[in-house]
Design an enzyme around this catalytic site. Sequence first.
Site, short mmCIF file in Angstrom:
data_model
loop_
_atom_site.label_atom_id
_atom_site.label_comp_id
_atom_site.label_asym_id
_atom_site.label_seq_id
_atom_site.Cartn_x
_atom_site.Cartn_y
_atom_site.Cartn_z
N HIS A 199 -2.81 7.56 6.69
CA HIS A 199 -1.77 8.43 6.13
C HIS A 199 -2.37 9.75 5.63
CE1 HIS A 199 2.03 6.27 6.21
NE2 HIS A 199 1.49 5.19 5.69
N HIS B 170 -4.73 1.45 7.30
CA HIS B 170 -3.36 1.97 7.41
C HIS B 170 -3.15 3.11 6.39
CE1 HIS B 170 1.16 1.28 7.82
NE2 HIS B 170 1.07 2.08 6.77
N GLU B 171 -3.55 2.87 5.15
CA GLU B 171 -3.32 3.87 4.09
C GLU B 171 -4.20 5.11 4.30
OE1 GLU B 171 -0.69 3.57 2.54
OE2 GLU B 171 -0.45 1.44 2.97
N GLY C 29 0.84 -1.18 0.00
CA GLY C 29 0.00 0.00 0.00
C GLY C 29 0.88 1.24 0.00
NI NI Z 1 2.36 3.28 5.67
#
Ligand code: NI
Length: 172
Positions: free
Chosen positions: A140, A136-137, A46
């Site tokens: 960001h 998780h992405e 990712g």
């Molecule tokens: Ni990351």
Amino acid sequence: MAKLKVYEYPHPVLKQKAEKVGGVDDEMRKFLDDMLETMYAENGCGLAAPQVGVSKRVVVIDIAHEGEEPNPLYMVNPEIIWRSEEKEVCEEGCLSLPTLRAEVERPASVRIKYLDYNGDECELCAEDFLAVAVQHELDHLDGVLYIDHVSRLKRQMLIKKLNKIRSEAKRG
Ligand code: NI
């Protein structure tokens, strides 16, 4: 296509809240292609735009294993619209925190909506490792790293380890 530079912790772009994108045009598709190429080159599953220094709400994911058919997911303006009560713990890593890994607890499944490569509105229910990758992405895009989800002590330990690895690499 072009491979992009991956920014590492503690670069400030990784702490910024990324901006929504107006839509998916050819320029955006070129950027998505470059992001995917960069992610594959770095052996990641990712990559979020802030990781290549672009503070926009854009993500690419491919959780196919080595030797399997590639299965890229392109997500523009992704949004989590539902999270399961059930949580799961999974070990995570990040291209912006090279060599580190840590266990993180997150909702076991999530439903998201986003614009795909063609700019079409999509919805997806993500489970198992895809749910981990998506969360998780998307983190960001809000300036959040997986180490922000672990205890302060554990975070300090991880950053110390990263700095040690970096200084060793510099010495060669
Ligand atoms: Ni990351």
